[in-house]
Design a protein around this motif. Structure first.
Motif, PDB file in Angstrom:
ATOM      1  N   ASN A   2      33.012   5.310 -20.876  1.00  6.24           N
ATOM      2  CA  ASN A   2      33.620   3.976 -20.894  1.00  6.24           C
ATOM      3  C   ASN A   2      32.691   2.961 -20.218  1.00  6.24           C
ATOM      4  OD1 ASN A   2      34.044   3.982 -18.072  1.00  6.24           O
ATOM      5  ND2 ASN A   2      36.010   4.993 -18.287  1.00  6.24           N
ATOM      6  N   GLN A   3      33.108   1.709 -20.227  1.00  7.29           N
ATOM      7  CA  GLN A   3      32.244   0.648 -19.709  1.00  7.29           C
ATOM      8  C   GLN A   3      31.920   0.844 -18.232  1.00  7.29           C
ATOM      9  OE1 GLN A   3      33.699  -3.375 -20.042  1.00  7.29           O
ATOM     10  NE2 GLN A   3      31.705  -4.240 -19.566  1.00  7.29           N
ATOM     11  N   THR A   6      29.300   3.421 -17.784  1.00  9.52           N
ATOM     12  CA  THR A   6      28.003   2.874 -18.187  1.00  9.52           C
ATOM     13  C   THR A   6      27.415   2.014 -17.075  1.00  9.52           C
ATOM     14  OG1 THR A   6      28.651   2.920 -20.509  1.00  9.52           O
ATOM     15  CG2 THR A   6      26.816   1.476 -19.926  1.00  9.52           C
ATOM     16  N   LEU A   7      28.244   1.187 -16.451  1.00  8.10           N
ATOM     17  CA  LEU A   7      27.767   0.339 -15.360  1.00  8.10           C
ATOM     18  C   LEU A   7      27.299   1.173 -14.174  1.00  8.10           C
ATOM     19  CD1 LEU A   7      30.404  -2.551 -15.380  1.00  8.10           C
ATOM     20  CD2 LEU A   7      28.091  -2.550 -16.349  1.00  8.10           C
ATOM     21  N   TRP A  39      22.898  -9.189 -14.674  1.00 11.91           N
ATOM     22  CA  TRP A  39      24.223  -8.712 -15.070  1.00 11.91           C
ATOM     23  C   TRP A  39      25.178  -9.888 -15.234  1.00 11.91           C
ATOM     24  CZ3 TRP A  39      26.385  -3.530 -12.888  1.00 11.91           C
ATOM     25  CH2 TRP A  39      25.492  -2.499 -13.185  1.00 11.91           C
ATOM     26  N   SER A  42      31.218 -10.570 -15.320  1.00 20.97           N
ATOM     27  CA  SER A  42      32.242  -9.525 -15.494  1.00 20.97           C
ATOM     28  C   SER A  42      31.710  -8.149 -15.091  1.00 20.97           C
ATOM     29  CB  SER A  42      32.734  -9.496 -16.940  1.00 20.97           C
ATOM     30  OG  SER A  42      31.663  -9.193 -17.821  1.00 20.97           O
ATOM     31  N   MET A  43      30.436  -7.893 -15.372  1.00 21.25           N
ATOM     32  CA  MET A  43      29.830  -6.614 -14.989  1.00 21.25           C
ATOM     33  C   MET A  43      29.750  -6.505 -13.464  1.00 21.25           C
ATOM     34  SD  MET A  43      26.776  -6.698 -17.821  1.00 21.25           S
ATOM     35  CE  MET A  43      25.909  -5.221 -17.317  1.00 21.25           C
ATOM     36  N   GLN A  46      33.179  -5.929 -11.990  1.00 24.01           N
ATOM     37  CA  GLN A  46      33.675  -4.578 -12.237  1.00 24.01           C
ATOM     38  C   GLN A  46      33.015  -3.561 -11.303  1.00 24.01           C
ATOM     39  OE1 GLN A  46      33.563  -3.579 -16.393  1.00 24.01           O
ATOM     40  NE2 GLN A  46      34.819  -1.770 -16.118  1.00 24.01           N
TER      41      GLN A  46
END
Length: 82
Positions: A2-3, A6-7, A39, A42-43, A46
């Motif tokens: 998921n995102q 990945t981050l 980045w 939003s990244m 998160q």
């Protein structure tokens, strides 16, 4: 993956790629600058939230860099029309 996964993976890779620059503190500054510059907001939000809630899958260097990045971000301006 998921995102968030990945981050986390990306933050750890950036930290690993910069870990050889001087001291741990100097490396963390470089990583924080990279995250802040490249980045999306939003990244950053998160990964900061993840660090505050758990952060266990981040390397120590990534954790330090994200903490530094968070401290350097400007707070959102208050809405003066409220």
């Amino acid at each position: 993956m998921n995102q968030l996964d990945t981050l986390i993976h990306m933050a750890n890779q950036i930290a690993d790629n910069n870990s050889h620059y001087g001291t741990q503190e100097e490396a963390a500054i470089r990583v924080a600058a990279h995250l802040k510059k490249f980045w999306a907001r939003s990244m950053k939000q998160q990964i900061i939230a993840y660090l505050q809630q758990d952060g266990s899958n981040l390397t120590p260097l990534a954790q330090t860099a994200i903490t530094q990045m968070q401290a350097s971000l400007r707070p959102e301006p208050a809405n003066l029309c409220d």
